[in-house]
Design an enzyme around this catalytic site. Structure first.
Site, short mmCIF file in Angstrom:
data_model
loop_
_atom_site.label_atom_id
_atom_site.label_comp_id
_atom_site.label_asym_id
_atom_site.label_seq_id
_atom_site.Cartn_x
_atom_site.Cartn_y
_atom_site.Cartn_z
N PHE A 1 0.88 -1.17 0.00
CA PHE A 1 0.00 0.00 0.00
C PHE A 1 0.92 1.22 0.00
O PHE A 1 1.66 1.43 0.96
CB PHE A 1 -0.84 -0.06 1.28
CG PHE A 1 -1.76 1.08 1.57
CD1 PHE A 1 -3.06 1.07 1.10
CD2 PHE A 1 -1.35 2.14 2.36
CE1 PHE A 1 -3.95 2.11 1.41
CE2 PHE A 1 -2.22 3.19 2.67
CZ PHE A 1 -3.53 3.16 2.19
N GLU B 1 4.84 9.77 1.27
CA GLU B 1 5.93 10.33 0.46
C GLU B 1 6.92 11.04 1.38
O GLU B 1 6.58 11.34 2.53
CB GLU B 1 5.36 11.33 -0.55
CG GLU B 1 4.36 10.67 -1.48
CD GLU B 1 3.86 11.61 -2.57
OE1 GLU B 1 4.28 12.79 -2.61
OE2 GLU B 1 3.05 11.13 -3.39
N GLY C 1 7.60 14.04 1.61
CA GLY C 1 7.03 15.29 2.12
C GLY C 1 5.59 15.18 2.59
O GLY C 1 4.95 16.19 2.90
N SER D 1 1.45 12.18 7.53
CA SER D 1 0.13 12.50 8.11
C SER D 1 -0.65 13.42 7.19
O SER D 1 -1.88 13.35 7.11
CB SER D 1 0.32 13.21 9.47
OG SER D 1 1.24 12.51 10.27
N GLU E 1 -0.32 4.33 9.91
CA GLU E 1 -1.79 4.31 9.76
C GLU E 1 -2.47 5.33 10.67
O GLU E 1 -3.50 5.06 11.29
CB GLU E 1 -2.34 2.88 9.95
CG GLU E 1 -1.93 1.97 8.81
CD GLU E 1 -2.54 0.61 8.83
OE1 GLU E 1 -3.73 0.49 9.13
OE2 GLU E 1 -1.80 -0.35 8.55
C1 LIG Z 1 7.43 0.79 10.04
C2 LIG Z 1 6.61 1.68 9.15
C3 LIG Z 1 5.86 1.11 8.13
C4 LIG Z 1 5.11 1.93 7.26
N1 LIG Z 1 4.40 1.35 6.22
C5 LIG Z 1 3.75 2.16 5.33
C6 LIG Z 1 3.09 1.59 4.18
O1 LIG Z 1 3.07 0.39 3.97
N2 LIG Z 1 2.50 2.45 3.30
C7 LIG Z 1 2.49 3.80 3.48
O2 LIG Z 1 1.94 4.50 2.64
N3 LIG Z 1 3.11 4.37 4.57
C8 LIG Z 1 3.73 3.58 5.49
N4 LIG Z 1 4.37 4.13 6.59
C9 LIG Z 1 4.38 5.57 6.73
C10 LIG Z 1 3.48 6.06 7.85
O3 LIG Z 1 2.14 5.93 7.49
C11 LIG Z 1 3.90 7.50 8.17
O4 LIG Z 1 5.18 7.43 8.79
C12 LIG Z 1 2.89 8.18 9.08
O5 LIG Z 1 1.72 8.48 8.37
C13 LIG Z 1 3.45 9.49 9.67
O6 LIG Z 1 3.92 10.28 8.65
P1 LIG Z 1 5.40 10.92 8.74
O7 LIG Z 1 6.37 9.84 9.01
O8 LIG Z 1 5.60 11.73 7.50
O9 LIG Z 1 5.34 11.85 10.01
P2 LIG Z 1 4.71 13.32 10.08
O10 LIG Z 1 3.49 13.40 9.23
O11 LIG Z 1 5.79 14.30 9.85
O12 LIG Z 1 4.24 13.37 11.58
C14 LIG Z 1 5.20 13.41 12.65
C15 LIG Z 1 4.50 13.68 13.95
O13 LIG Z 1 3.85 14.95 13.88
C16 LIG Z 1 2.71 14.95 14.70
N5 LIG Z 1 1.52 15.27 13.89
C17 LIG Z 1 1.34 15.05 12.56
N6 LIG Z 1 0.12 15.49 12.18
C18 LIG Z 1 -0.47 16.02 13.26
C19 LIG Z 1 -1.74 16.62 13.53
N7 LIG Z 1 -2.66 16.77 12.55
N8 LIG Z 1 -2.01 17.03 14.78
C20 LIG Z 1 -1.08 16.87 15.78
N9 LIG Z 1 0.11 16.30 15.60
C21 LIG Z 1 0.42 15.87 14.37
C22 LIG Z 1 2.58 13.53 15.31
O14 LIG Z 1 3.22 13.49 16.57
C23 LIG Z 1 3.37 12.71 14.31
O15 LIG Z 1 3.85 11.50 14.88
C24 LIG Z 1 5.10 3.33 7.47
C25 LIG Z 1 5.84 3.88 8.52
C26 LIG Z 1 6.58 3.09 9.36
C27 LIG Z 1 7.38 3.73 10.46
#
Ligand SMILES: Cc1cc2nc3c(=O)[nH]c(=O)nc-3n(C[C@H](O)[C@H](O)[C@H](O)COP(=O)(O)OP(=O)(O)OC[C@H]3O[C@@H](n4cnc5c(N)ncnc54)[C@H](O)[C@@H]3O)c2cc1C
Length: 378
Positions: free
Chosen positions: A119, A123, A125, A128, A358
Site C-alpha cells: 500500500f 511520500e 514530504g 500525516s 496508519e
Molecule cells: C514501520 C513503518 C511502516 C510503514 N508502512 C507504510 C506503508 O506500507 N505504506 C504507506 O503509505 N506508509 C507507510 N508508513 C508511513 C506512515 O504511514 C507514516 O510514517 C505516518 O503516516 C506518519 O507520517 P510521517 O512519518 O511523515 O510523520 P509526520 O506526518 O511528519 O508526523 C510526525 C508527527 O507529527 C505529529 N503530527 C502530525 N500530524 C499532526 C496533527 N494533525 N495534529 C497533531 N500532531 C500531528 C505527530 O506526533 C506525528 O507523529 C510506514 C511507517 C513506518 C514507520
C-alpha cells in the site's frame, strides 16, 4: 497460556472461537520463524499463511473481528508473521472494497500467498498530511503516466503488486488524488533505498519515473483516492490495535512467567505487592484495549458505514497501552529485559512504529475530538 476468556464476550460468534483455536494450533506448529533474512522470512511467511488458508481472510469480504483475531494471535507468536498477514490485507484493501472483476484476479493470488502486495501512500514530504501528496498521474492516451516518490512502503522491494496513490488534480489537496493498481514489474518503477527500522521488516523508498499504466489500473473513479484510502484505513486501523494487543498479551505472559520464576530476598518476585500492582495495571490495559478493539470491529461487522471514531479510539488506546505494558515487562525482567534477542526486547522494538503508522497517535486524538465536537466549534 494467554488469557482466552475474552472470546466469550458477546462480540464473537462460534466461528470466531473455532478460528482462534485452529490458528493457535497453526502458530504453535509454524512460528516463530528465523528473521535473519527478513525478505526471505516474509516471502516464506506469506506462502505458509497462504497454504494454511489464513490469507483467505485478508481480502474479499472483510470480517473485521476475524482480521483482528488473526492479527492479535499472530502478533503474540511472531511480529513478522503479523506483518506478512496484515500487508496482504492492507495492500489489497482497496481492491477488496472497490476492485472490479479484472483487478480481483490479483486478489486471488494474494489470498493464496502466491503474490505479495503493498500500500503506497506516504511520500518524503507527506505522511500525516496526505493532502500534500506530490506523486502525479497524468492522463495520456489509453492510460496514465505516474511520476514521483513514495517512502516507508512496507513490502517495498519484495511486493509483486502495489496500490499507489497519486495526484490526478480533480480538486486541490486530498480531493485531487486517485488510486491505481500497479504491478511491480512495470518499467520506470525502482527501489531507491531499502529502509531499516528498529524492528526489521521489508521497507523501501520507491521512485516512479514515467510509469505507464492502462486505464483499467484506476481503482474507483478519478479524485476518489483519498476517500478510498480512508475507507481502507477504517477497516484496518482497528487491526493495528489488535496487533498491539497481541504484543501486549505476550509481554504480560512473559512478565507473569518471569515474576514467578525469579527469586528476590528469598521469595518470588510475584509475591511483592508492588510487582502485583504492575501486573494488575498490565492486565487492566490489555482488557481495556481488547474491549475497544472488538467494539470497533463488531460495530463495523454489523454494517456501520464508517467506524472512524471507534477505530481511532481502538488504535490510539491499544498501541499506547501496549507500549506501556511492554515497557513494564522489560522492567520486570531487569537486565535480561534489555538483552538483545530476549522476547521482551523484541516486543519493545516491534511496538514502536504502531504508534506512528496508519495515523499517528496525535492524529487519532484529532479524529476523536472532531467526532465529539459540534461542527460549528471546529
Ligand atoms: C514501520 C513503518 C511502516 C510503514 N508502512 C507504510 C506503508 O506500507 N505504506 C504507506 O503509505 N506508509 C507507510 N508508513 C508511513 C506512515 O504511514 C507514516 O510514517 C505516518 O503516516 C506518519 O507520517 P510521517 O512519518 O511523515 O510523520 P509526520 O506526518 O511528519 O508526523 C510526525 C508527527 O507529527 C505529529 N503530527 C502530525 N500530524 C499532526 C496533527 N494533525 N495534529 C497533531 N500532531 C500531528 C505527530 O506526533 C506525528 O507523529 C510506514 C511507517 C513506518 C514507520
Amino acid at each position: 497460556m494467554s488469557d482466552k476468556s475474552f472470546l466469550d464476550w458477546p462480540f464473537f460468534d462460534a466461528r470466531h472461537r473455532e478460528l482462534a483455536a485452529t490458528l493457535e494450533e497453526w502458530c504453535a506448529a509454524n512460528l516463530p520463524v528465523d528473521h535473519s533474512d527478513v525478505d526471505a522470512a516474509c516471502r516464506g511467511l506469506v506462502a505458509a499463511l497462504g497454504a494454511g488458508g489464513w490469507l483467505e481472510h485478508s481480502g474479499g469480504s472483510l470480517d473485521v473481528r476475524t482480521l483482528c483475531l488473526i492479527r492479535e494471535t499472530l502478533a503474540r507468536h511472531d511480529g513478522l508473521a503479523d506483518f506478512a498477514f496484515a500487508m496482504q490485507g492492507l495492500g489489497m484493501g482497496a481492491v477488496s472494497l472497490f476492485g472490479t472483476e479484472e483487478k480481483r484476479r490479483w486478489l486471488e493470488k494474494t489470498r493464496k500467498g502466491e503474490a505479495i502486495s503493498a500500500f503506497a501512500l506516504t511520500e518524503p514530504g507527506s505522511g500525516s498530511d496526505v493532502a500534500a501528496t506530490k506523486t502525479v498521474a497524468e492522463k495520456v492516451q489509453g492510460g496514465w503516466r505516474l511520476s514521483g516518490e513514495k517512502t516507508w512502503i512496507s513490502n517495498g522491494g519484495i511486493a509483486d503488486v502495489y496500490v499507489i496513490f497519486a495526484r490526478t488534480g480533480e480538486a486541490p489537496g486530498a480531493r485531487g488524488l486517485s488510486a491505481f493498481l500497479m504491478p511491480a514489474n512495470v518499467a520506470g518503477l525502482s527501489v531507491v533505498e531499502r529502509l531499516e527500522g528498529i524492528a526489521r521488516h521489508p521497507l523501501a523508498r520507491l521512485r516512479l519515473d514515467g510509469v505507464e499504466l492502462p486505464d483499467g489500473a484506476l481503482i474507483g473513479k478519478p479524485g476518489e483516492g483519498f476517500k478510498l484510502a480512508m475507507s481502507v484505513l477504517d477497516v484496518f486501523r482497528s487491526t493495528v490495535g489488535a496487533a498491539a494487543l497481541g504484543f501486549a498479551r505476550r509481554a504480560l505472559d512473559e512478565a507473569l512467567a518471569r515474576v514467578q520464576a525469579r527469586r528476590i530476598q528469598g521469595q518470588a518476585l510475584a509475591e511483592l505487592q508492588m510487582v502485583q500492582g504492575h501486573l494488575a495495571d498490565m492486565a487492566l490495559k490489555v482488557d481495556a484495549a481488547a474491549l475497544l478493539i472488538y467494539r470497533a470491529a463488531w460495530t463495523k461487522d454489523q454494517g456501520a458505514a464508517r467506524v472512524t471514531r471507534e477505530a481511532a479510539m481502538a488504535k490510539l488506546y491499544a498501541t499506547e497501552a501496549a507500549q506501556e505494558v511492554i515497557d513494564l515487562a522489560v522492567q520486570l525482567h531487569g537486565g535480561d529485559g534489555v538483552r538483545h534477542g530476549s522476547k521482551v526486547e523484541e516486543l519493545y522494538r516491534e511496538i514502536r512504529a504502531l504508534r506512528i503508522y496508519e495515523g499517528a497517535s496525535d492524529v487519532q486524538r484529532v479524529v476523536i475530538a472532531r467526532s465529539i465536537l459540534p461542527k460549528e466549534a471546529l
